[in-house]
Scaffold this motif. Structure first.
Motif, mmCIF file in Angstrom:
data_model
loop_
_atom_site.group_PDB
_atom_site.id
_atom_site.type_symbol
_atom_site.label_atom_id
_atom_site.label_comp_id
_atom_site.label_asym_id
_atom_site.label_seq_id
_atom_site.Cartn_x
_atom_site.Cartn_y
_atom_site.Cartn_z
ATOM 1 N N ASP A 147 0.837 -1.202 0.000
ATOM 2 C CA ASP A 147 0.000 0.000 0.000
ATOM 3 C C ASP A 147 0.873 1.253 0.000
ATOM 4 O O ASP A 147 0.604 2.216 -0.730
ATOM 5 N N ARG A 148 1.915 1.256 0.827
ATOM 6 C CA ARG A 148 2.812 2.425 0.888
ATOM 7 C C ARG A 148 3.528 2.635 -0.439
ATOM 8 O O ARG A 148 3.636 3.763 -0.938
ATOM 9 N N VAL A 149 4.033 1.549 -1.022
ATOM 10 C CA VAL A 149 4.739 1.671 -2.300
ATOM 11 C C VAL A 149 3.805 2.207 -3.376
ATOM 12 O O VAL A 149 4.144 3.135 -4.126
ATOM 13 N N ALA A 150 2.604 1.646 -3.457
ATOM 14 C CA ALA A 150 1.665 2.052 -4.504
ATOM 15 C C ALA A 150 1.177 3.480 -4.328
ATOM 16 O O ALA A 150 0.873 4.168 -5.315
ATOM 17 N N SER A 151 1.109 3.953 -3.093
ATOM 18 C CA SER A 151 0.610 5.316 -2.848
ATOM 19 C C SER A 151 1.529 6.372 -3.451
ATOM 20 O O SER A 151 1.106 7.510 -3.663
ATOM 21 N N ALA A 152 2.764 6.004 -3.752
ATOM 22 C CA ALA A 152 3.715 6.958 -4.338
ATOM 23 C C ALA A 152 3.786 6.849 -5.867
ATOM 24 O O ALA A 152 4.590 7.547 -6.497
ATOM 25 N N THR A 153 2.969 5.995 -6.462
ATOM 26 C CA THR A 153 3.034 5.744 -7.902
ATOM 27 C C THR A 153 2.263 6.795 -8.688
ATOM 28 O O THR A 153 1.141 7.158 -8.326
ATOM 29 N N THR A 154 2.868 7.264 -9.761
ATOM 30 C CA THR A 154 2.201 8.119 -10.735
ATOM 31 C C THR A 154 1.926 7.293 -11.980
ATOM 32 O O THR A 154 2.852 6.696 -12.546
ATOM 33 N N VAL A 155 0.683 7.215 -12.384
ATOM 34 C CA VAL A 155 0.306 6.395 -13.537
ATOM 35 C C VAL A 155 0.453 7.204 -14.816
ATOM 36 O O VAL A 155 -0.081 8.313 -14.927
ATOM 37 N N THR A 156 1.180 6.653 -15.781
ATOM 38 C CA THR A 156 1.343 7.274 -17.097
ATOM 39 C C THR A 156 1.083 6.226 -18.175
ATOM 40 O O THR A 156 1.179 5.021 -17.914
ATOM 41 N N PRO A 157 0.766 6.660 -19.385
ATOM 42 C CA PRO A 157 0.538 5.685 -20.461
ATOM 43 C C PRO A 157 1.805 4.884 -20.766
ATOM 44 O O PRO A 157 2.920 5.410 -20.732
ATOM 45 N N MET A 158 1.625 3.602 -21.055
ATOM 46 C CA MET A 158 2.741 2.785 -21.500
ATOM 47 C C MET A 158 3.043 3.114 -22.962
ATOM 48 O O MET A 158 2.135 3.386 -23.747
ATOM 49 N N SER A 159 4.310 3.057 -23.308
ATOM 50 C CA SER A 159 4.681 3.322 -24.694
ATOM 51 C C SER A 159 4.270 2.152 -25.580
ATOM 52 O O SER A 159 4.211 0.999 -25.146
ATOM 53 N N ARG A 160 3.983 2.440 -26.838
ATOM 54 C CA ARG A 160 3.633 1.385 -27.785
ATOM 55 C C ARG A 160 4.798 0.402 -27.947
ATOM 56 O O ARG A 160 4.578 -0.807 -28.110
ATOM 57 N N ASP A 161 6.034 0.899 -27.866
ATOM 58 C CA ASP A 161 7.186 0.017 -28.003
ATOM 59 C C ASP A 161 7.216 -1.042 -26.895
ATOM 60 O O ASP A 161 7.510 -2.208 -27.152
ATOM 61 N N VAL A 162 6.910 -0.620 -25.661
ATOM 62 C CA VAL A 162 6.904 -1.569 -24.543
ATOM 63 C C VAL A 162 5.786 -2.584 -24.720
ATOM 64 O O VAL A 162 5.980 -3.794 -24.533
ATOM 65 N N LEU A 163 4.598 -2.124 -25.087
ATOM 66 C CA LEU A 163 3.482 -3.040 -25.280
ATOM 67 C C LEU A 163 3.779 -4.039 -26.393
ATOM 68 O O LEU A 163 3.522 -5.244 -26.257
ATOM 69 N N GLU A 164 4.354 -3.568 -27.480
ATOM 70 C CA GLU A 164 4.670 -4.455 -28.590
ATOM 71 C C GLU A 164 5.822 -5.397 -28.262
ATOM 72 O O GLU A 164 5.895 -6.507 -28.793
ATOM 73 N N ARG A 165 6.723 -4.965 -27.396
ATOM 74 C CA ARG A 165 7.833 -5.836 -27.009
ATOM 75 C C ARG A 165 7.321 -7.159 -26.450
ATOM 76 O O ARG A 165 7.870 -8.227 -26.735
ATOM 77 N N TYR A 166 6.265 -7.092 -25.638
ATOM 78 C CA TYR A 166 5.747 -8.313 -25.025
ATOM 79 C C TYR A 166 4.669 -8.978 -25.873
ATOM 80 O O TYR A 166 4.454 -10.189 -25.744
ATOM 81 N N ALA A 167 4.027 -8.237 -26.750
ATOM 82 C CA ALA A 167 3.080 -8.854 -27.673
ATOM 83 C C ALA A 167 3.799 -9.736 -28.694
ATOM 84 O O ALA A 167 3.257 -10.752 -29.134
ATOM 85 N N ALA A 168 5.021 -9.344 -29.050
ATOM 86 C CA ALA A 168 5.814 -10.111 -30.015
ATOM 87 C C ALA A 168 7.258 -10.192 -29.508
ATOM 88 O O ALA A 168 8.148 -9.512 -30.015
ATOM 89 N N PRO A 169 7.492 -10.993 -28.451
ATOM 90 C CA PRO A 169 8.831 -11.032 -27.833
ATOM 91 C C PRO A 169 9.898 -11.539 -28.792
ATOM 92 O O PRO A 169 9.756 -12.611 -29.379
ATOM 93 N N ARG A 170 10.953 -10.746 -28.930
ATOM 94 C CA ARG A 170 12.029 -11.088 -29.859
ATOM 95 C C ARG A 170 13.208 -11.756 -29.170
ATOM 96 O O ARG A 170 14.029 -12.388 -29.814
ATOM 97 N N HIS A 171 13.315 -11.609 -27.844
ATOM 98 C CA HIS A 171 14.496 -12.116 -27.137
ATOM 99 C C HIS A 171 14.084 -12.924 -25.899
ATOM 100 O O HIS A 171 14.569 -12.652 -24.800
ATOM 101 N N PRO A 172 13.234 -13.935 -26.054
ATOM 102 C CA PRO A 172 12.819 -14.703 -24.874
ATOM 103 C C PRO A 172 13.949 -15.507 -24.244
ATOM 104 O O PRO A 172 13.852 -15.885 -23.076
ATOM 105 N N HIS A 173 15.007 -15.750 -24.998
ATOM 106 C CA HIS A 173 16.160 -16.457 -24.432
ATOM 107 C C HIS A 173 17.029 -15.543 -23.579
ATOM 108 O O HIS A 173 17.885 -16.025 -22.838
#
Length: 251
Positions: free
Chosen positions: A13-39
């Motif tokens: 709860d303490r950790v989360a109370s200090a979080t600022t929510v911002t949009p995720m970048s498309r690059d980050v979302l696509e990185r996990y939608a199509a992982p290129r380096h799972p090894h």
């Protein structure tokens, strides 16, 4: 000593109370939608193991502030996500809204609650949560098995216990690490508990140089360090130096 889950809840709860929510970048979302380096990267391996998530039902146990929940939903999954921390769940809901993803979040204690009907989910996802639940791990894994449909996949990433001398050496690296008093990196005993429910359990170790991840390095440098890890982990006896592990099994 039994884990103090009220203390765990208060910590996150303490950790989360200090979080600022911002949009995720498309690059980050696509990185996990199509992982290129799972090894090279544990989280990319998790998404590769989950496969094509379109139309699949996923339960995330210990979702924290909802980062992976949003990424799973972006990949097309119908995601239910639970966490013991109400403030974390509030942050997770705001994160999903900010990123225009539909995720069902709720506050729940996985050690005390039956989260779903048997055979509900195609994937049960546990990212850095089981090491907080070691004294309840058997009951938690019974639930994971029950909630999965036949053929469903359990996927987890966890820190692992390593040699005492290496732990002392890593402690000299000047990087702040958030940790609660009760968490316990997984040992052989915990893997044995998981294997009782998933006899086909597989493991892939990562990150001898784990603390470099927390030093703010960019992805190209991290990719280079990961390649070094990948090479080192092919040598006999080096698995005990790894910082974390991905484990998975099929019902």
């Amino acid at each position: 000593m039994a884990t103090d889950y009220a203390q765990e809840r208060a910590f996150f709860d303490r950790v989360a109370s200090a979080t600022t929510v911002t949009p995720m970048s498309r690059d980050v979302l696509e990185r996990y939608a199509a992982p290129r380096h799972p090894h090279l990267f544990a989280k990319e391996l998790m998404f590769r193991l989950a496969g094509d998530l379109r139309g699949k039902r996923v339960l995330e146990v210990g979702c924290g502030e909802g980062v992976a929940s949003v990424q799973l939903a972006y990949c097309g999954a119908a995601v239910d996500a639970v966490d013991i921390s109400p403030v974390s769940i509030d942050v997770a809901r705001r994160r999903a809204d900010t990123n225009a993803q539909d995720v069902t979040f709720r506050v729940a204690d996985v050690t005390r609650e039956d989260l779903a009907d048997p055979g509900t989910y195609d994937v049960v996802w546990c990212d850095l949560i089981l090491h907080h639940l070691t004294d309840s791990l058997g009951a938690v894994m019974d639930g994971v098995w029950r909630w999965l449909r036949p053929g469903g996949v359990f996927i987890a990433r966890e820190p692992v216990a390593y040699a005492g001398w290496l732990k002392a050496l890593r402690g000299l690296v000047p990087v702040a690490v958030d940790a609660t008093d009760d968490e316990q990196p997984l040992r052989d005993a915990e893997f044995d508990v998981i294997r009782q429910r998933f006899p086909d359990l597989k493991r892939r170790y990562f990150r001898i140089l784990a603390r470099a991840d927390r030093m703010g390095a960019g992805l190209p440098l991290l990719r280079g360090l990961a390649r070094m890890d990948n090479a080192l982990l092919t040598l006999p006896g080096t698995q005990g130096l790894a910082g974390n592990v991905v484990v998975w099994g099929t019902k």
